[in-house]
Scaffold this motif. Structure first.
Motif, PDB file in Angstrom:
ATOM      1  N   ALA A  61     -17.512   5.281   9.305  1.00  0.00           N
ATOM      2  CA  ALA A  61     -17.696   4.812   7.928  1.00  0.00           C
ATOM      3  C   ALA A  61     -16.672   3.730   7.630  1.00  0.00           C
ATOM      4  N   VAL A  62     -16.877   3.075   6.509  1.00  0.00           N
ATOM      5  CA  VAL A  62     -15.818   2.244   5.933  1.00  0.00           C
ATOM      6  C   VAL A  62     -14.973   3.162   5.047  1.00  0.00           C
ATOM      7  N   TYR A  63     -13.676   3.138   5.255  1.00  0.00           N
ATOM      8  CA  TYR A  63     -12.754   3.998   4.500  1.00  0.00           C
ATOM      9  C   TYR A  63     -12.036   3.172   3.452  1.00  0.00           C
ATOM     10  N   TYR A  64     -12.073   3.675   2.225  1.00  0.00           N
ATOM     11  CA  TYR A  64     -11.470   2.985   1.097  1.00  0.00           C
ATOM     12  C   TYR A  64     -10.296   3.777   0.541  1.00  0.00           C
ATOM     13  N   CYS A  65      -9.309   3.046   0.114  1.00  0.00           N
ATOM     14  CA  CYS A  65      -8.171   3.582  -0.610  1.00  0.00           C
ATOM     15  C   CYS A  65      -8.439   3.335  -2.090  1.00  0.00           C
ATOM     16  N   THR A  66      -8.199   4.328  -2.916  1.00  0.00           N
ATOM     17  CA  THR A  66      -8.457   4.175  -4.345  1.00  0.00           C
ATOM     18  C   THR A  66      -7.418   4.930  -5.146  1.00  0.00           C
ATOM     19  N   GLY A  67      -7.183   4.486  -6.371  1.00  0.00           N
ATOM     20  CA  GLY A  67      -6.173   5.146  -7.181  1.00  0.00           C
ATOM     21  C   GLY A  67      -6.325   4.872  -8.656  1.00  0.00           C
ATOM     22  N   ASP A  68      -5.654   5.700  -9.458  1.00  0.00           N
ATOM     23  CA  ASP A  68      -5.680   5.534 -10.914  1.00  0.00           C
ATOM     24  C   ASP A  68      -4.513   6.305 -11.519  1.00  0.00           C
ATOM     25  N   GLN A 109      -2.887  -4.133  -6.342  1.00  0.00           N
ATOM     26  CA  GLN A 109      -3.531  -4.369  -5.047  1.00  0.00           C
ATOM     27  C   GLN A 109      -3.439  -3.126  -4.183  1.00  0.00           C
ATOM     28  N   LEU A 110      -4.522  -2.835  -3.504  1.00  0.00           N
ATOM     29  CA  LEU A 110      -4.574  -1.773  -2.493  1.00  0.00           C
ATOM     30  C   LEU A 110      -5.152  -2.397  -1.230  1.00  0.00           C
ATOM     31  N   VAL A 111      -4.404  -2.321  -0.145  1.00  0.00           N
ATOM     32  CA  VAL A 111      -4.822  -2.956   1.095  1.00  0.00           C
ATOM     33  C   VAL A 111      -4.805  -1.926   2.212  1.00  0.00           C
ATOM     34  N   GLU A 112      -5.976  -1.660   2.767  1.00  0.00           N
ATOM     35  CA  GLU A 112      -6.098  -0.695   3.851  1.00  0.00           C
ATOM     36  C   GLU A 112      -5.913  -1.377   5.209  1.00  0.00           C
ATOM     37  N   ARG A 167       1.795  10.379   1.492  1.00  0.00           N
ATOM     38  CA  ARG A 167       2.218   9.137   0.859  1.00  0.00           C
ATOM     39  C   ARG A 167       3.725   8.984   1.008  1.00  0.00           C
ATOM     40  N   ASP A 168       4.148   7.740   1.094  1.00  0.00           N
ATOM     41  CA  ASP A 168       5.569   7.387   1.183  1.00  0.00           C
ATOM     42  C   ASP A 168       5.903   6.659  -0.109  1.00  0.00           C
ATOM     43  N   TYR A 169       6.639   7.359  -0.986  1.00  0.00           N
ATOM     44  CA  TYR A 169       6.883   6.785  -2.311  1.00  0.00           C
ATOM     45  C   TYR A 169       7.742   5.531  -2.266  1.00  0.00           C
ATOM     46  N   PRO A 170       8.883   5.521  -1.574  1.00  0.00           N
ATOM     47  CA  PRO A 170       9.700   4.298  -1.553  1.00  0.00           C
ATOM     48  C   PRO A 170       8.952   3.088  -0.999  1.00  0.00           C
ATOM     49  N   LYS A 171       8.099   3.313   0.007  1.00  0.00           N
ATOM     50  CA  LYS A 171       7.391   2.191   0.619  1.00  0.00           C
ATOM     51  C   LYS A 171       6.066   1.891  -0.072  1.00  0.00           C
ATOM     52  N   LYS A 172       5.702   2.708  -1.040  1.00  0.00           N
ATOM     53  CA  LYS A 172       4.422   2.545  -1.754  1.00  0.00           C
ATOM     54  C   LYS A 172       3.256   2.490  -0.769  1.00  0.00           C
ATOM     55  N   MET A 173       3.214   3.461   0.093  1.00  0.00           N
ATOM     56  CA  MET A 173       2.164   3.542   1.096  1.00  0.00           C
ATOM     57  C   MET A 173       1.479   4.906   1.028  1.00  0.00           C
ATOM     58  N   MET A 174       0.201   4.923   1.347  1.00  0.00           N
ATOM     59  CA  MET A 174      -0.539   6.157   1.516  1.00  0.00           C
ATOM     60  C   MET A 174      -1.150   6.138   2.910  1.00  0.00           C
ATOM     61  N   PHE A 175      -1.285   7.317   3.507  1.00  0.00           N
ATOM     62  CA  PHE A 175      -1.766   7.398   4.867  1.00  0.00           C
ATOM     63  C   PHE A 175      -2.881   8.443   4.982  1.00  0.00           C
ATOM     64  N   LEU A 176      -3.687   8.265   6.003  1.00  0.00           N
ATOM     65  CA  LEU A 176      -4.663   9.281   6.362  1.00  0.00           C
ATOM     66  C   LEU A 176      -4.614   9.431   7.880  1.00  0.00           C
ATOM     67  N   GLN A 177      -4.044  10.521   8.326  1.00  0.00           N
ATOM     68  CA  GLN A 177      -4.032  10.833   9.746  1.00  0.00           C
ATOM     69  C   GLN A 177      -5.328  11.554  10.077  1.00  0.00           C
ATOM     70  N   MET A 178      -6.087  10.975  10.980  1.00  0.00           N
ATOM     71  CA  MET A 178      -7.398  11.521  11.328  1.00  0.00           C
ATOM     72  C   MET A 178      -7.384  11.948  12.789  1.00  0.00           C
ATOM     73  N   SER A 206      -3.678   3.343   6.851  1.00  0.00           N
ATOM     74  CA  SER A 206      -2.612   3.074   5.891  1.00  0.00           C
ATOM     75  C   SER A 206      -3.175   2.348   4.688  1.00  0.00           C
ATOM     76  N   CYS A 207      -2.559   2.569   3.553  1.00  0.00           N
ATOM     77  CA  CYS A 207      -2.920   1.865   2.326  1.00  0.00           C
ATOM     78  C   CYS A 207      -1.627   1.386   1.689  1.00  0.00           C
ATOM     79  N   ALA A 208      -1.482   0.073   1.580  1.00  0.00           N
ATOM     80  CA  ALA A 208      -0.304  -0.515   0.954  1.00  0.00           C
ATOM     81  C   ALA A 208      -0.613  -0.812  -0.499  1.00  0.00           C
ATOM     82  N   ALA A 209       0.207  -0.273  -1.391  1.00  0.00           N
ATOM     83  CA  ALA A 209      -0.012  -0.424  -2.825  1.00  0.00           C
ATOM     84  C   ALA A 209       1.017  -1.362  -3.436  1.00  0.00           C
TER      85      ALA A 209
END
Length: 122
Positions: A92-99, A3-6, A72-83, A21-24
């Motif tokens: 726009a609609v901003y999406y979090c994506t990963g692989d 799950q990825l939740v922005e 990204r914050d590894y322990p919290k499994k979060m990614m961020f985008l400071q704009m 923020s993106c919670a993984a």
């Protein structure tokens, strides 16, 4: 289940700032390449920023360089985008994506969030 939740989108005036923020969950976050991608009304998806697994490298679209910062914050499994210094064209609609396959182009990434709306208007 992956799950990825922005979160963090909203409305702001030109020159303003937002932090997305993106919670993984459901996968080995530290090994995944992660990216922010956006889609403006009537346009296709556009790369914004990317951070490789274990933060080995970071890349930005030319249009956001110097204004946006991905992290990204590894322990919290979060990614961020400071704009910062947001412009009308950042709407726009901003999406979090990963692989897990760090070599892939962002548009081939397997996992996507539902998106969060960012609106810049005066």
């Amino acid at each position: 289940e992956v799950q990825l939740v922005e979160s963090g989108g909203g409305s702001v005036q030109p020159g303003g700032s937002l932090r997305l923020s993106c919670a993984a969950s459901g996968f080995s976050f530290s090994n995944y390449a992660m990216a922010w991608v956006r889609q403006a009304p009537g346009k296709g998806r556009e790369f914004v920023a990317r951070i490789q697994g274990r933060g080995e490298s970071i890349a930005y679209a030319d249009s956001v360089k110097g204004r946006f910062t991905i992290s990204r914050d590894y322990p919290k499994k979060m990614m961020f985008l400071q704009m910062n210094d947001l412009k009308l064209d950042d709407t726009a609609v901003y999406y979090c994506t990963g692989d897990s396959r760090n070599y892939l182009s962002w548009n081939d990434f397997n996992y996507w969030g539902q998106g969060t709306q960012v609106t810049v208007s005066s």
